[in-house]
Motif scaffolding. Structure first.
Motif, PDB file in Angstrom:
ATOM      1  N   GLY A  31      11.610  -8.619   0.563  1.00  0.00           N
ATOM      2  CA  GLY A  31       9.489  -8.045   0.453  1.00  0.00           C
ATOM      3  C   GLY A  31       9.257  -6.461   0.100  1.00  0.00           C
ATOM      4  N   ALA A  32      10.381  -5.453   1.051  1.00  0.00           N
ATOM      5  CA  ALA A  32      10.497  -4.231   0.819  1.00  0.00           C
ATOM      6  C   ALA A  32      11.424  -3.737  -0.591  1.00  0.00           C
ATOM      7  CB  ALA A  32      10.912  -3.592   1.514  1.00  0.00           C
ATOM      8  N   SER A  33      11.812  -4.273  -0.758  1.00  0.00           N
ATOM      9  CA  SER A  33      12.357  -3.907  -2.342  1.00  0.00           C
ATOM     10  C   SER A  33      11.705  -4.441  -3.172  1.00  0.00           C
ATOM     11  CB  SER A  33      13.591  -4.857  -2.474  1.00  0.00           C
ATOM     12  OG  SER A  33      13.609  -5.925  -2.961  1.00  0.00           O
ATOM     13  N   ALA A  34      10.506  -5.631  -3.127  1.00  0.00           N
ATOM     14  CA  ALA A  34       9.790  -6.140  -4.429  1.00  0.00           C
ATOM     15  C   ALA A  34       8.921  -4.836  -4.083  1.00  0.00           C
ATOM     16  CB  ALA A  34       9.283  -7.665  -4.338  1.00  0.00           C
ATOM     17  N   ALA A  35       7.885  -4.374  -3.106  1.00  0.00           N
ATOM     18  CA  ALA A  35       7.386  -3.773  -3.244  1.00  0.00           C
ATOM     19  C   ALA A  35       6.772  -2.333  -4.029  1.00  0.00           C
ATOM     20  CB  ALA A  35       6.642  -3.618  -1.668  1.00  0.00           C
ATOM     21  N   PHE A  36       8.368  -1.806  -4.445  1.00  0.00           N
ATOM     22  CA  PHE A  36       9.229  -0.709  -4.219  1.00  0.00           C
ATOM     23  C   PHE A  36       9.355  -1.038  -5.805  1.00  0.00           C
ATOM     24  CE2 PHE A  36      10.735  -0.041   0.134  1.00  0.00           C
ATOM     25  CZ  PHE A  36       9.687   0.894   0.356  1.00  0.00           C
ATOM     26  N   THR A  37       9.435  -1.897  -6.175  1.00  0.00           N
ATOM     27  CA  THR A  37      10.424  -2.033  -7.792  1.00  0.00           C
ATOM     28  C   THR A  37       8.841  -2.047  -8.581  1.00  0.00           C
ATOM     29  OG1 THR A  37      12.125  -3.360  -6.904  1.00  0.00           O
ATOM     30  CG2 THR A  37      11.615  -3.446  -9.251  1.00  0.00           C
ATOM     31  N   LEU A  54       0.718  -1.145  -0.340  1.00  0.00           N
ATOM     32  CA  LEU A  54       0.174   0.476   0.296  1.00  0.00           C
ATOM     33  C   LEU A  54       1.196   1.314   0.293  1.00  0.00           C
ATOM     34  CD1 LEU A  54      -3.144  -0.651   2.576  1.00  0.00           C
ATOM     35  CD2 LEU A  54      -3.057  -0.603  -0.105  1.00  0.00           C
ATOM     36  N   ALA A  55       1.638   1.720   0.915  1.00  0.00           N
ATOM     37  CA  ALA A  55       2.354   2.379   0.888  1.00  0.00           C
ATOM     38  C   ALA A  55       2.926   2.801  -0.734  1.00  0.00           C
ATOM     39  CB  ALA A  55       3.679   2.468   2.196  1.00  0.00           C
ATOM     40  N   ALA A  56       3.529   1.525  -1.188  1.00  0.00           N
ATOM     41  CA  ALA A  56       4.466   1.744  -2.149  1.00  0.00           C
ATOM     42  C   ALA A  56       3.366   2.406  -3.509  1.00  0.00           C
ATOM     43  CB  ALA A  56       5.445   0.506  -2.941  1.00  0.00           C
ATOM     44  N   ARG A  57       2.472   2.043  -3.563  1.00  0.00           N
ATOM     45  CA  ARG A  57       1.363   2.800  -4.654  1.00  0.00           C
ATOM     46  C   ARG A  57       1.259   4.231  -3.872  1.00  0.00           C
ATOM     47  NH1 ARG A  57      -1.911  -1.791  -4.485  1.00  0.00           N
ATOM     48  NH2 ARG A  57      -3.722  -1.203  -3.388  1.00  0.00           N
ATOM     49  N   MET A  58       0.977   3.713  -3.265  1.00  0.00           N
ATOM     50  CA  MET A  58       0.242   5.606  -2.586  1.00  0.00           C
ATOM     51  C   MET A  58       1.601   6.196  -2.358  1.00  0.00           C
ATOM     52  SD  MET A  58      -2.552   5.468  -2.075  1.00  0.00           S
ATOM     53  CE  MET A  58      -1.930   4.176  -3.123  1.00  0.00           C
ATOM     54  N   LEU A  59       2.840   6.515  -2.491  1.00  0.00           N
ATOM     55  CA  LEU A  59       3.769   7.516  -2.281  1.00  0.00           C
ATOM     56  C   LEU A  59       4.248   7.457  -3.403  1.00  0.00           C
ATOM     57  CD1 LEU A  59       5.033   6.253   1.819  1.00  0.00           C
ATOM     58  CD2 LEU A  59       3.261   8.337   0.260  1.00  0.00           C
ATOM     59  N   LEU A  60       4.489   6.043  -4.394  1.00  0.00           N
ATOM     60  CA  LEU A  60       5.584   6.354  -5.626  1.00  0.00           C
ATOM     61  C   LEU A  60       4.783   6.588  -6.630  1.00  0.00           C
ATOM     62  CD1 LEU A  60       7.748   3.602  -3.609  1.00  0.00           C
ATOM     63  CD2 LEU A  60       8.745   6.294  -3.423  1.00  0.00           C
ATOM     64  N   ASP A  61       5.480   6.610  -7.814  1.00  0.00           N
ATOM     65  CA  ASP A  61       5.254   7.437  -9.108  1.00  0.00           C
ATOM     66  C   ASP A  61       6.939   5.932  -9.397  1.00  0.00           C
ATOM     67  OD1 ASP A  61       3.438   8.643  -9.185  1.00  0.00           O
ATOM     68  OD2 ASP A  61       4.319  10.362  -8.754  1.00  0.00           O
TER      69      ASP A  61
END
Length: 531
Positions: A270-276, A249-256
């Motif tokens: 798990g974090a690196s996958a969410a952001f990538t 959720l954080a990745a989708r809401m905060l990153l383009d």
């Protein structure tokens, strides 16, 4: 009629002992591919696991793991006093409905070619097969490559030698990471609270608030304020299905797409996958004994959009972020207009002193998104975690949660609220601290007895795992694969790093295993490593 001659898969399967993929997985993949490609025909007889192990130069248990999985999935079948055979009806064929084009071709073969297009059916464009091509999205390819997914799949297969039966596949094997003391979970109390809730006529059974059950949100806000030093209200708490959903959720809401993200190196996959998966560009920032090196991050990407940190117990090294680094990180976030995601995954389990206050409690600019989970403090099966987000972001996060899966189960949330409000959670955490310290000491003793001279294992002031460091030049990924083939789960630290490390290490989880299990696993690990 004599039995069909046993097929020798050594000519069909290529094994690479130096590859990071465990040998049993390589053998499974090779045999399954040979079956599906027709190189191993239905009904073909396989050599015994003992004979095949000798031919391939493998441990018999390695071959047995591959055979057991192929048998469980329906590729192999055993016949009493006859051996193991390739199944005559393969599961992959049963999973797909025959295409109309193939049916038409089969029908033409039976009645002959008539040359009439109307009887042949619609012809695919360009004469291509109607079988669909599989082209995963970029996000799916990222997910498949992450070590988190690879290790989850491997965990499904790892079966300790003394285990048997279907339950063995689900049972965690030492030293699997992130497993709490499942044997110490208060099942009877939880069952009583659950039964009471189901008898409660006032329990809402319709759709609930996507942000979470209100009493649970209040209980979480009270807990993180008192125990973790957070500064928040219940309205800032969003209940999620575990911390991984919170990170997504954080990745989708905060990153383009294209946004830069500081990522601890080594760090949590798990974090690196969410952001990538949302198209962000990861900027590896090294960690040391004081946590993430903020100055290095500022030099590499001063205008990054987000920084991911695990300040209370860095994953995987176990470092605790110093006060000066915390303040420097928050100052950078305020200057850059960046966000900080704080993953507080197991901070409750601190043995040398009281748990350290969270980073979010120091944040006066509203730049920190705090992620917590009950998977480590209670049980993973509960699948409940939470985010604490700055007030301006609450509505956007709740909207995204609504689209994701609407809400977490209300009954489970209500039971957890009762567990927190009744003081049971605080007592459980206190009990787990004592238990986990005992199990950490058991691992240290087992390492000193069985692994001395091969692995350097030091005590940790907090957490649920230790890092067993290897001498410089040792390949920790190769050793982790050898350990897994022997039924011992670990994680290679180098697999979690972008920048090559000065020395590799194996992450060993101890919280979910008894001292007896820990000592037996240490013996197997020593044998696998040749210690």
């Amino acid at each position: 009629m004599s039995p069909r001659r046993a097929t020798a898969p050594d000519t069909l399967v290529a094994l690479d002992p130096a590859a990071p993929v465990p040998l049993y997985r390589q053998l499974y993949d090779g045999l399954r591919e040979a079956i599906l490609a027709g190189r191993l025909a239905p009904g073909a007889r396989l050599p015994s696991s003992r004979l095949l192990a000798a031919e391939l130069g493998l441990a018999r248990n390695t071959v047995a793991l591959a055979f057991d999985q192929l048998r469980a999935e329906g590729y192999f079948e055993g016949r009493e006093r006859a051996g193991t055979f390739v199944a005559r009806t393969l599961p992959d064929r049963m999973l797909h409905v025959p295409s109309r084009a193939r049916d038409a071709r089969d029908a033409r073969g039976e009645r002959g070619e008539r040359g009439e297009r109307g009887e042949r059916g619609a012809r695919p464009l360009g004469g291509a097969s109607t079988r669909p091509s599989i082209h995963p999205s970029a996000a799916a390819r990222v997910a498949a490559r992450t070590p988190l997914v690879a290790l989850t799949v491997a965990n499904r297969w790892c079966r300790v030698a003394e285990d048997s039966g279907p339950a063995a596949l689900a049972a965690p094997a030492a030293f699997r990471l992130g497993v709490p003391a499942l044997d110490a979970f208060p099942r009877v109390l939880w069952a009583r609270l659950t039964a009471r809730r189901w008898r409660d006529a006032a329990l809402p059974l319709g759709y609930g608030d996507p942000a979470g059950y209100a009493p649970l949100r209040r209980a979480i806000a009270a807990y993180v304020s008192a125990a973790r030093g957070a500064r928040c209200t219940a309205e800032q708490v969003i209940v999620v299905a575990g911390s991984q959903q919170g990170l997504n959720l954080a990745a989708r809401m905060l990153l383009d797409p294209g946004d830069e993200v500081w990522m601890e190196d080594p760090g949590y996959p798990g974090a690196s996958a969410a952001f990538t998966m949302v198209g962000a560009r990861l900027v590896p920032v090294p960690v040391d004994a004081e946590g993430i090196r903020v100055a290095d991050g500022e030099r590499a990407a001063p205008a990054a959009r987000l920084a991911y940190v695990s300040p209370s117990h860095q994953y995987p090294t176990g470092a605790t972020m110093s006060a000066s680094r915390r303040l420097a990180l928050l100052a950078w976030a305020a200057r850059a207009g960046a966000w900080v995601v704080e993953d507080d995954y197991d901070s409750e389990f601190r043995y040398a002193s009281r748990p350290l206050p969270c980073l979010q409690g120091l944040d006066v600019e509203g730049r920190v998104i705090y992620a917590g989970t009950f998977s480590k403090t209670l049980v993973p099966a509960l699948r409940l975690g939470y985010l604490v987000v700055p007030e301006p972001l609450v509505d956007a996060f709740v909207a995204a949660r609504t689209v994701d899966d609407r809400q977490s189960p209300v009954v489970d949330q209500a039971v957890l609220a009762d567990f927190l409000e009744g003081g049971h959670f605080a007592r459980h955490v206190r009990h787990m601290r004592a238990l986990y310290l005992e199990r950490q000491e058991a691992l240290l003793a087992a390492a000193a007895k069985h692994l001395a001279g091969r692995l350097e294992v030091r005590p940790a002031a907090s957490g649920m795992h230790l890092v067993a460091w290897l001498p410089p030049g040792e390949d920790d990924a190769r050793l982790a694969a050898r350990a897994l083939a022997a039924g011992v789960e670990s994680r290679a630290v180098s697999r979690l790093a972008v920048t090559p490390l000065a020395r590799g290490g194996l992450m060993l989880g101890y919280a979910g295993f008894t001292p007896r299990q820990i000592h037996r696993a240490a013996e197997r690990l020593a044998a696998a490593l040749g210690a």
